[in-house]
Design an enzyme around this catalytic site. Structure first.
Site, PDB file in Angstrom:
ATOM      1  N   ARG A 127       0.884  -1.180   0.000  1.00 35.42           N
ATOM      2  CA  ARG A 127       0.000   0.000   0.000  1.00 35.42           C
ATOM      3  C   ARG A 127       0.909   1.213   0.000  1.00 35.42           C
ATOM      4  O   ARG A 127       1.753   1.358   0.894  1.00 35.42           O
ATOM      5  CB  ARG A 127      -0.882  -0.007   1.244  1.00 35.42           C
TER       6      ARG A 127
ATOM      7  N   HIS B 102      -7.620   0.789  -5.951  1.00 36.36           N
ATOM      8  CA  HIS B 102      -7.756  -0.087  -4.782  1.00 36.36           C
ATOM      9  C   HIS B 102      -8.394  -1.397  -5.252  1.00 36.36           C
ATOM     10  O   HIS B 102      -9.537  -1.700  -4.931  1.00 36.36           O
ATOM     11  CB  HIS B 102      -8.598   0.590  -3.706  1.00 36.36           C
TER      12      HIS B 102
ATOM     13  N   GLN C 209     -10.010  -4.013  -2.870  1.00 33.78           N
ATOM     14  CA  GLN C 209     -11.313  -3.566  -2.381  1.00 33.78           C
ATOM     15  C   GLN C 209     -12.412  -3.881  -3.396  1.00 33.78           C
ATOM     16  O   GLN C 209     -13.486  -4.370  -3.043  1.00 33.78           O
ATOM     17  CB  GLN C 209     -11.265  -2.055  -2.116  1.00 33.78           C
TER      18      GLN C 209
ATOM     19  N   ASP D  43     -17.393   6.674  -0.178  1.00 35.28           N
ATOM     20  CA  ASP D  43     -16.035   6.577   0.365  1.00 35.28           C
ATOM     21  C   ASP D  43     -15.737   7.923   1.031  1.00 35.28           C
ATOM     22  O   ASP D  43     -16.459   8.910   0.792  1.00 35.28           O
ATOM     23  CB  ASP D  43     -15.062   6.292  -0.800  1.00 35.28           C
TER      24      ASP D  43
ATOM     25  N   CYS E 246     -16.306   1.257   1.588  1.00 37.85           N
ATOM     26  CA  CYS E 246     -15.063   0.494   1.739  1.00 37.85           C
ATOM     27  C   CYS E 246     -14.548   0.554   3.174  1.00 37.85           C
ATOM     28  O   CYS E 246     -13.853  -0.352   3.610  1.00 37.85           O
ATOM     29  CB  CYS E 246     -14.012   1.013   0.776  1.00 37.85           C
TER      30      CYS E 246
ATOM     31  N   ARG F 106     -13.263  -9.132   2.337  1.00 38.16           N
ATOM     32  CA  ARG F 106     -11.866  -8.872   1.989  1.00 38.16           C
ATOM     33  C   ARG F 106     -11.028 -10.139   2.191  1.00 38.16           C
ATOM     34  O   ARG F 106     -10.099 -10.408   1.437  1.00 38.16           O
ATOM     35  CB  ARG F 106     -11.305  -7.728   2.844  1.00 38.16           C
TER      36      ARG F 106
HETATM   37  N1   CP Z   1     -11.032  -0.507   3.019  1.00 40.11           N
HETATM   38  C1   CP Z   1      -9.738  -0.540   3.376  1.00 40.11           C
HETATM   39  O1   CP Z   1      -8.835  -0.757   2.552  1.00 40.11           O
HETATM   40  O2   CP Z   1      -9.530  -0.339   4.709  1.00 40.11           O
HETATM   41  P1   CP Z   1      -8.115  -0.131   5.410  1.00 40.11           P
HETATM   42  O3   CP Z   1      -7.624   1.226   4.988  1.00 40.11           O
HETATM   43  O4   CP Z   1      -8.413  -0.211   6.878  1.00 40.11           O
HETATM   44  O5   CP Z   1      -7.179  -1.215   4.966  1.00 40.11           O
HETATM   45  N1  NVA Z   2     -10.170   6.531  -0.765  1.00 36.40           N
HETATM   46  C1  NVA Z   2      -9.751   6.045   0.531  1.00 36.40           C
HETATM   47  C2  NVA Z   2      -9.926   4.556   0.614  1.00 36.40           C
HETATM   48  C3  NVA Z   2      -9.553   3.945   1.929  1.00 36.40           C
HETATM   49  C4  NVA Z   2      -9.700   2.455   1.940  1.00 36.40           C
HETATM   50  C5  NVA Z   2      -8.304   6.430   0.763  1.00 36.40           C
HETATM   51  O1  NVA Z   2      -7.504   6.345  -0.168  1.00 36.40           O
HETATM   52  O2  NVA Z   2      -7.984   6.839   1.890  1.00 36.40           O
END
Ligand code: CP
Ligand code: NVA
Length: 313
Positions: A101, A128, A131, A223, A263, A291
């Site tokens: 990430r 993502h 997700q 989101d 999400c 997930r």
């Molecule tokens: N939805 C999601 O990716 O959550 P986290 O940021 O907690 O991993």
């Molecule tokens: N759009 C959000 C998604 C988190 C899972 C972010 O990037 O923070």
């Protein structure tokens, strides 16, 4: 050549279908596949915080008999002190797969270009994809075949929306995206999603008024307004996104059978009200649980090459 998962395009239409079928199977068969990748190791790098992705990936690795290894960025020298390419080459000698990430999609691509093990995108500013697999699984559980369904996305047209666009193209549902001007998704991703959708009835529609997206929708998705890395813009975005809160009136316009997805993490009171998050139409906890199964399917398919689960006991 290792098979990577950088966006849903890495899998393509058939690949997305195979991973989802495998995901439903893993959910139906808990505890049955602890030997599937016994002895494997999956590394995880998080340059941004995570609750769901980190824990679900560890759960998924464990369910397949693998050792999950969290690599703290402050303990690595990725991109400073060592080139990204060299770190990728070295980790390829220790691990069976690496998840990351981070901010730029380019970093994930650079890792993949220099890695002989699968690289899995655990969220970037642009995508993502893990997700979107769980989102699609949750939609299928509630609605069955997604072809011809209408899903409304209300909010910021960035990473989560981009991956949903790709899912819509491959799975044949129409995604109606309502964003303020200036927060629309990347036109190139929209165009590609439309092209992929042509084969199976999927479509992408961009609107400004959330009412035009949610009316009669089978699902409503939102989101956070200020994604990770954009926290400094939170107050400004609160003003810009005023009117984009998914509340009971918006869900009523979608209809009583529509489901609500997010999400997570949710900023309750901003993009969604407590009443919707905790209401009867909400599927957010199933979505978070899914997930695990989708990542189990992804790890299994990418590492073993057995996308259809034919070698699973
Ligand atoms: N939805 C999601 O990716 O959550 P986290 O940021 O907690 O991993
Ligand atoms: N759009 C959000 C998604 C988190 C899972 C972010 O990037 O923070």
């Amino acid at each position: 050549m290792a098979e990577h998962f950088l966006t849903l395009d890495s899998l393509g239409r058939e690949g997305v279908r195979e991973i989802l079928d495998l995901s439903h199977r893993f959910k139906r068969e808990p505890g049955r596949h602890r030997d599937a990748l016994a002895g494997g190791r999956v590394g995880m790098i998080f340059d941004k915080p995570s609750t769901r992705t980190r824990v679900s990936l560890e759960d998924a690795a464990w369910a397949l008999g693998m050792l999950p290894i969290v690599l703290r960025p402050d303990e690595l020298q990725l991109g400073h002190g060592e080139t990204v390419a060299d770190t990728a080459r070295v980790l390829s000698r220790y691990l069976s797969a690496l998840t990351i990430r981070t901010f730029a999609q380019a970093r994930v691509e650079e890792l993949a270009a220099n890695s002989s093990i699968p690289i899995i995108n655990a969220l970037t500013d642009e995508h993502h994809p893990c997700q979107a697999l769980a989102d699609a699984m949750t939609l299928e559980e509630a609605l069955g075949d997604l072809r011809g369904r209408r899903v409304a996305f209300v909010g910021d047209g960035n990473n989560v929306a981009h991956s949903l666009i790709q899912a819509a193209g491959y799975l044949g549902f129409t995604l109606l995206i309502a964003t303020p001007e200036g927060y629309r998704p990347d036109p190139a991703i929209v165009a590609a999603g439309r092209t992929h959708g042509e084969a199976n009835g999927g479509g992408i529609e961009l609107v400004t008024d959330p009412a035009d997206a949610v009316r009669g929708a089978d699902a409503v998705y939102t989101d956070v307004w200020a994604s990770m890395g954009k926290e400094a813009e939170r107050e400004e975005r609160r003003r810009i996104f005023a009117g984009y809160t998914v509340d009971e009136a918006m869900m009523a316009s979608a209809g009583p059978r529509a489901i609500f997805l997010h999400c997570l993490p949710a900023h309750r009171g901003d993009e969604v009200t407590d009443a919707v998050m905790d209401g009867t139409q909400s599927r957010v906890w199933d979505q978070a649980e899914n997930r695990v199964y989708t990542e189990q399917a992804l790890l299994y398919a990418l590492i073993s090459g057995d996308h259809r689960g034919e070698r699973l006991g």
